[in-house]
Design an enzyme around this catalytic site. Structure first.
Site, PDB file in Angstrom:
ATOM      1  N   LEU A  86       0.825  -1.218   0.000  1.00 10.46           N
ATOM      2  CA  LEU A  86       0.000   0.000   0.000  1.00 10.46           C
ATOM      3  C   LEU A  86       0.854   1.261   0.000  1.00 10.46           C
ATOM      4  O   LEU A  86       0.334   2.350  -0.225  1.00 10.46           O
ATOM      5  CB  LEU A  86      -0.903   0.025   1.247  1.00 10.46           C
ATOM      6  CG  LEU A  86      -1.981  -1.057   1.361  1.00 10.46           C
ATOM      7  CD1 LEU A  86      -2.564  -1.066   2.766  1.00 10.46           C
ATOM      8  CD2 LEU A  86      -3.088  -0.833   0.355  1.00 10.46           C
ATOM      9  N   TYR A 159       0.962  10.408 -12.110  1.00 12.16           N
ATOM     10  CA  TYR A 159       0.554   9.491 -11.038  1.00 12.16           C
ATOM     11  C   TYR A 159      -0.118   8.268 -11.656  1.00 12.16           C
ATOM     12  O   TYR A 159       0.225   7.123 -11.337  1.00 12.16           O
ATOM     13  CB  TYR A 159      -0.396  10.226 -10.084  1.00 12.16           C
ATOM     14  CG  TYR A 159      -1.034   9.345  -9.048  1.00 12.16           C
ATOM     15  CD1 TYR A 159      -0.268   8.662  -8.118  1.00 12.16           C
ATOM     16  CD2 TYR A 159      -2.420   9.190  -8.993  1.00 12.16           C
ATOM     17  CE1 TYR A 159      -0.849   7.853  -7.158  1.00 12.16           C
ATOM     18  CE2 TYR A 159      -3.020   8.389  -8.036  1.00 12.16           C
ATOM     19  CZ  TYR A 159      -2.233   7.718  -7.128  1.00 12.16           C
ATOM     20  OH  TYR A 159      -2.811   6.908  -6.192  1.00 12.16           O
TER      21      TYR A 159
END
Ligand code: UDP
Length: 341
Positions: A86, A159
């Site tokens: 994560l 991103y």
């Protein structure tokens, strides 16, 4: 019970970014299932407060480190049966303002995690994002849709591209090196401990409403999102980690309850307004160029097809937007009470 039986029933999980918003909820859920949990987090966007209540547990271990620190990552991965990755640069605001950090963290971090997992043959669940759908218009978004990104001159798409590279890398490790990986494309996820500091809309609106300040709606507010409760997201991540069928596959993880940002702002004002405070927030419409950067491009709609994960795991969201907002408001109210006391 043999050691293998024990490990199968009580596997050790390594959560990168485990002190973050989603990671800390995942850690709690895994501990509740009897798993051992190791966390590596550099506390850049995560917080010790998110995991402080777990630190004394013998089945929990926290390493304050960047995933770029190969020695620490290697030692932890050597003990892990499953790695849930994560750790990443998250939040549109952070991503737009720090593009170098974003691309480096996401691409190099994931490469290190996959390489290390491969050394120990640990299963990996990669957290990807609905950002990879970019400017796609084919609603609902399906995992095998074509991807349409904006130009490289807009940081936001850097991103998206970095998370796409993460997915390519993970699938390459699976196909070429036999590493068991599963990929979760998380859509907007909300819940207690999420901070508005990096741009996430619900914590921002809730805090603005609780302070009686204007709610900052960007653009015309007609853009819409579907918000998933973090507990549902965690259930999906664990399901993917446990499912042999999920290996080598990509899954949307999101809610299908859609709301425009303007309606969201109004609902939050109505809810907070009925809680006894006489200051009632207004809505302030702010152009995107002012909110982020000139030329910023938003996604108009983000609506997932979730039939794949439902078919593989029987997973469906269980928490409604009403419950999500109730939870978010309550958690910020509790925090404020603690600060004042
Ligand atoms: N947004 C907004 N006001 C805010 C923060 C966000 O209107 O103070 C909008 C943002 O432009 C986007 C939506 O809310 O259209 C969701 O933003 P968030 O950053 O939570 O997630 P995104 O879906 O953009 O990744």
């Amino acid at each position: 019970m043999s050691l293998n039986d024990y490990k199968q029933r009580n596997p050790t999980y390594l959560i990168t970014g485990g002190a973050g918003f989603i990671g800390s909820h995942l850690a709690e859920a895994l501990l509740a299932k009897g798993c051992r949990v190791l966390v590596i987090d550099n506390l850049s966007t995560g917080s010790l407060e998110n995991i402080r209540h777990l630190l004394d547990r013998p089945d929990f271990h926290f390493a304050y480190s960047d995933i770029a620190n190969e020695m620490v990552l290697d030692r932890l991965a050597s003990e892990a049966d499953v790695i849930v990755h994560l750790a990443a640069a998250v939040g549109v605001k952070l991503v737009v303002e720090n593009p170098v950090h974003t691309i480096q963290t996401n691409i190099m971090g994931t490469e290190k995690v996959l390489e290390t997992a491969h050394r120990y043959q640990a299963k990996v669940v990669i957290a990807s994002t609905s950002e990879v759908y970019g400017k796609g218009h084919s609603i609902p978004f399906r995992e095998d849709d074509d991807v349409v990104l904006g130009p490289t001159s807009r940081n936001r798409w850097g991103y998206a591209a970095s998370k796409m590279v993460d997915e390519f890398l993970a699938l390459a490790y699976y196909h070429e090196k036999g590493l068991p990986v599963a990929i979760a494309r998380l859509f907007n996820t909300v819940g207690p401990r999420q901070t508005g500091r990096y741009g996430m809309v619900i914590p921002r609106f809730v805090q603005q409403a609780l302070r009686g300040e204007p709610l900052t709606v960007y653009g015309d507010g007609q853009q819409s999102r579907c918000f998933l409760h973090v507990e549902d997201a965690v259930r999906a991540l664990i399901g993917l980690a446990e499912s042999p069928e999920a290996i080598g596959e990509v899954f949307n993880v999101g809610s299908q309850q859609e709301i425009s940002i303007l309606d969201l702002a109004q609902q939050i004002i109505d809810r907070v307004g009925t809680q006894g405070d006489d200051r009632r927030s207004e809505i302030e419409v702010i152009p995107y160029g002012q909110a982020y950067a000139p030329g910023f491009e938003d996604m108009q709609r983000r609506f997932p097809d979730i039939s794949k994960i439902e078919q593989y795991l029987g997973w469906k969201p269980t928490r409604s937007l009403d419950e999500i907002l109730e939870d978010a408001i309550e958690s910020f109210q509790t925090q404020n009470t603690v600060v004042i006391a």
